[in-house]
Design an enzyme around this catalytic site. Sequence first.
Site, PDB file in Angstrom:
ATOM      1  N   LYS A 106     -30.472  23.946  40.297  1.00 16.30           N
ATOM      2  CA  LYS A 106     -29.339  23.682  39.392  1.00 16.30           C
ATOM      3  C   LYS A 106     -29.872  23.408  38.008  1.00 16.30           C
ATOM      4  CE  LYS A 106     -24.805  23.335  39.936  1.00 16.30           C
ATOM      5  NZ  LYS A 106     -24.052  23.902  41.070  1.00 16.30           N
TER       6      LYS A 106
HETATM    7  N1  GLU Z   1     -22.199  26.909  40.510  1.00 19.30           N
HETATM    8  C1  GLU Z   1     -21.731  27.469  41.748  1.00 19.30           C
HETATM    9  C2  GLU Z   1     -21.968  26.491  42.881  1.00 19.30           C
HETATM   10  O1  GLU Z   1     -22.034  25.297  42.665  1.00 19.30           O
HETATM   11  C3  GLU Z   1     -22.308  28.867  42.003  1.00 19.30           C
HETATM   12  C4  GLU Z   1     -23.784  28.928  42.153  1.00 19.30           C
HETATM   13  C5  GLU Z   1     -24.323  30.360  42.248  1.00 19.30           C
HETATM   14  O2  GLU Z   1     -23.570  31.305  42.322  1.00 19.30           O
HETATM   15  O3  GLU Z   1     -25.554  30.480  42.256  1.00 19.30           O
HETATM   16  O4  GLU Z   1     -21.994  26.864  44.007  1.00 19.30           O
END
Ligand code: GLU
Length: 431
Positions: free
Chosen positions: A121
């Site tokens: 993240k």
């Molecule tokens: N931000 C989204 C999540 O929390 C998508 C993450 C992604 O597609 O890599 O799942």
Amino acid sequence: MAEEQADGRRDASPQQQEELNPFKIAMQQFERAADYLQLDESMRQVLKHAKRQLIVSIPVKLDGGETRVFEGYRVQHNIARGPAKGGIRFHPQVTLDEVKALAAWMTWKCATVGIPYGGGKGGVICDPKSLSRNELERLTRRYAFEIAPIIGPDRDIPAPDVYTDEQTMAWIMDTISMIRGHTELGVVTGKPVALGGSQGRAEATARGGLYALREACRVKGIELSAARIAVHGFGNAGANFARLVAADGARVVALADSHSGVYAEGGIDVQAALRHKAETNSLQGLKGAKEIAPLEVLEVDCDILMPSALENSITLANVGNVKARIIAELANGPTTPGADRELAERGVLLIPDILANAGGVTVSYYEWVQNQYSYFWTEGQVNEALEKTMRAAFDAVHAIAQQHDTDMRTGAYILAISRVAEATRVRGIFP
Ligand code: GLU
């Protein structure tokens, strides 16, 4: 009511004592499932620690000429099952602990739905609403440059999250491609379709949530088309979900964005709400609906509640007023462990974030696969594959929860941790 002591201090009430640090909450959730799995201490140590945490300074020339330095992060929690994967968040309240929690949740999310990724993240502490488009572009590109050494299609693949979107991803893809000297489509997902994005990705979080919710309704014997639904949060996930579920015939009785809530017992015209939001940038003043506080949306009389905003929305302070029989977490971390316990005791079926909102990263995976092959799927193919993945994951989690006589969150963690632990075991510890 908290007791006042002689020195004027108050004993902390259960609400005041409640843990709200997302990383500590993520660790509690992990430990609970690790106990069910009787995981040994060495494996717990390995799976709890983030593999890599990068802190960067992002100097940005503002339109007025002065320079401001923002702080940003990229955390890779685990890569045992594949490259790190997870979004990038632009928000004033971002902290390193929050990004660490979100990265860990990505590890468990990808394992729950069985896609070959670890978890990562990113986040930048900033208020994107107060920045111009040009300032946002410069901030995004410089952040991408700073994290470039650790991202790539085989290492770590960012995507949109809170207050980032397909334009953000296009800027990151272009910046990394300029650095590497060739177009690097697979370095991010959630790109515009014109630039290697996937059909269906924009609404995938919401659509995946809807598929999971249909399964939950089947288990609970609730007719979705006759259900009353409250949606807290009106970003990509919440707004698309409200649109899709209304198209399914369900009655959306309450909606909230970060500033205002609206309620209509007879149902909100979701298309009108979307138009109103697009025109005024707010839900406030929506015709045919009563104005309420955003947090009140969590407490309205409804059958299904979709927390789709930020962490710690349902806590010990308000869980007693939550009336829904099914909760599906489109946000990451919206329910505290204390509130979780209370909901489970009351028999509320809660589909946890690492399952309910996994549709986004699932279609991110399909986008990455399409980029690797340079061969693109139709929207129908994407949605069909997504539905199969979400149904299978829901059924697997539900079966494990039943087998261990526990809640769905713990069931999902048991499934996810056992998959990541197995990969770690067979890979071994280097050197
Ligand atoms: N931000 C989204 C999540 O929390 C998508 C993450 C992604 O597609 O890599 O799942």
